[in-house]
Design a protein around this motif. Structure first.
Motif, PDB file in Angstrom:
ATOM      1  N   VAL A  27      86.989  96.910  63.294  1.00  0.00           N
ATOM      2  CA  VAL A  27      86.580  96.158  64.479  1.00  0.00           C
ATOM      3  C   VAL A  27      87.091  96.864  65.721  1.00  0.00           C
ATOM      4  O   VAL A  27      88.250  97.297  65.765  1.00  0.00           O
ATOM      5  CB  VAL A  27      87.137  94.715  64.427  1.00  0.00           C
ATOM      6  CG1 VAL A  27      86.680  93.904  65.620  1.00  0.00           C
ATOM      7  CG2 VAL A  27      86.754  94.020  63.130  1.00  0.00           C
ATOM      8  N   SER A  33      87.967  87.141  58.269  1.00  0.00           N
ATOM      9  CA  SER A  33      87.034  86.835  59.347  1.00  0.00           C
ATOM     10  C   SER A  33      85.706  86.392  58.749  1.00  0.00           C
ATOM     11  O   SER A  33      85.434  86.613  57.577  1.00  0.00           O
ATOM     12  CB  SER A  33      86.823  88.066  60.222  1.00  0.00           C
ATOM     13  OG  SER A  33      88.043  88.529  60.741  1.00  0.00           O
ATOM     14  N   LEU A  86      82.513  89.198  69.616  1.00  0.00           N
ATOM     15  CA  LEU A  86      83.762  88.872  68.922  1.00  0.00           C
ATOM     16  C   LEU A  86      84.228  87.506  69.416  1.00  0.00           C
ATOM     17  O   LEU A  86      84.382  87.297  70.619  1.00  0.00           O
ATOM     18  CB  LEU A  86      84.824  89.936  69.195  1.00  0.00           C
ATOM     19  CG  LEU A  86      84.463  91.366  68.776  1.00  0.00           C
ATOM     20  CD1 LEU A  86      85.540  92.341  69.228  1.00  0.00           C
ATOM     21  CD2 LEU A  86      84.256  91.448  67.275  1.00  0.00           C
ATOM     22  N   THR A 135      86.956  86.205  64.368  1.00  0.00           N
ATOM     23  CA  THR A 135      88.099  86.952  63.858  1.00  0.00           C
ATOM     24  C   THR A 135      89.382  86.597  64.599  1.00  0.00           C
ATOM     25  O   THR A 135      89.338  86.324  65.803  1.00  0.00           O
ATOM     26  CB  THR A 135      87.839  88.472  63.951  1.00  0.00           C
ATOM     27  OG1 THR A 135      88.959  89.175  63.448  1.00  0.00           O
ATOM     28  CG2 THR A 135      87.545  88.900  65.384  1.00  0.00           C
ATOM     29  N   TRP A 141      77.501  88.005  65.524  1.00  0.00           N
ATOM     30  CA  TRP A 141      78.859  87.639  65.902  1.00  0.00           C
ATOM     31  C   TRP A 141      79.839  87.867  64.764  1.00  0.00           C
ATOM     32  O   TRP A 141      79.462  87.971  63.610  1.00  0.00           O
ATOM     33  CB  TRP A 141      78.933  86.182  66.367  1.00  0.00           C
ATOM     34  CG  TRP A 141      78.256  85.197  65.449  1.00  0.00           C
ATOM     35  CD1 TRP A 141      76.988  84.709  65.579  1.00  0.00           C
ATOM     36  CD2 TRP A 141      78.785  84.591  64.257  1.00  0.00           C
ATOM     37  NE1 TRP A 141      76.701  83.837  64.542  1.00  0.00           N
ATOM     38  CE2 TRP A 141      77.787  83.744  63.722  1.00  0.00           C
ATOM     39  CE3 TRP A 141      79.998  84.676  63.595  1.00  0.00           C
ATOM     40  CZ2 TRP A 141      77.972  82.988  62.566  1.00  0.00           C
ATOM     41  CZ3 TRP A 141      80.180  83.926  62.432  1.00  0.00           C
ATOM     42  CH2 TRP A 141      79.169  83.097  61.935  1.00  0.00           C
ATOM     43  N   GLY A 190      81.917  93.477  71.128  1.00  0.00           N
ATOM     44  CA  GLY A 190      82.625  94.384  70.232  1.00  0.00           C
ATOM     45  C   GLY A 190      81.680  95.078  69.289  1.00  0.00           C
ATOM     46  O   GLY A 190      80.463  94.973  69.403  1.00  0.00           O
TER      47      GLY A 190
END
Length: 162
Positions: free
Chosen positions: A158, A136, A125, A101, A98, A110
């Motif tokens: 990302v 993040s 995400l 963010t 994970w 993601g």
């Protein structure tokens, strides 16, 4: 009135009495010494320590080989780029792959890519409060998959999948 003043005077006058022996050069009796270990030990901790086998990053990584292989598989479609963020190690006690963010507003699949190594991993995400320029936090297994440092800050790209 004297009922209040006299006790206050007695308290104030006797406040410095503990130093009278020092003032007049009188030696006080020394208290018995106890063992140092009994004084230093203090109350026992209620938190369970991490076992010796759990002290390395590899031992703390609870993902399976199949999960790691699936996460590093090349994506079937190009995702939409969300931006870059600086990541640090999140809670090593939270399992899974994970990234928390501020680049997302809802939980979604993601992908993160480490530009320094060109390695990427599929992650979940998770929204994190703060401006999009804030940093993040990434899971230990995800950091390991993209060959990012566990102790340094790493800039990652990302993207949202799907």
């Amino acid at each position: 009135m004297t009922r209040i003043i006299i006790p206050l005077f007695i308290v104030a006058a006797s406040a410095g009495c503990s130093n009278l022996a020092d003032r007049f050069g009188i030696e006080r009796a020394q208290p018995e010494t106890t063992s140092v270990s009994a004084e230093v030990a203090g109350p026992a901790s209620t938190a369970a320590p991490i076992a010796a086998s759990g002290s390395s990053a590899e031992a703390l990584d609870t993902t399976t080989a199949a999960e790691r292989e699936a996460a590093t598989r090349a994506p079937t479609s190009a995702g939409s780029a969300l931006g870059t963020t600086v990541v640090s190690l999140g809670s090593a006690a939270e399992p899974g792959l994970w990234l928390k963010t501020p680049l997302v507003k809802s939980e979604q699949p993601g992908r993160v890519t480490n530009p320094a190594t060109a390695k990427s991993a599929a992650v979940t995400l998770i929204p994190l409060e703060g401006p999009s320029t804030a940093g993040s936090r990434m899971s230990l297994p995800a950091l390991r998959l993209i060959d990012a440092s566990l102790t340094d800050l790493t800039t990652v790209e990302v993207s949202a999948e799907g």
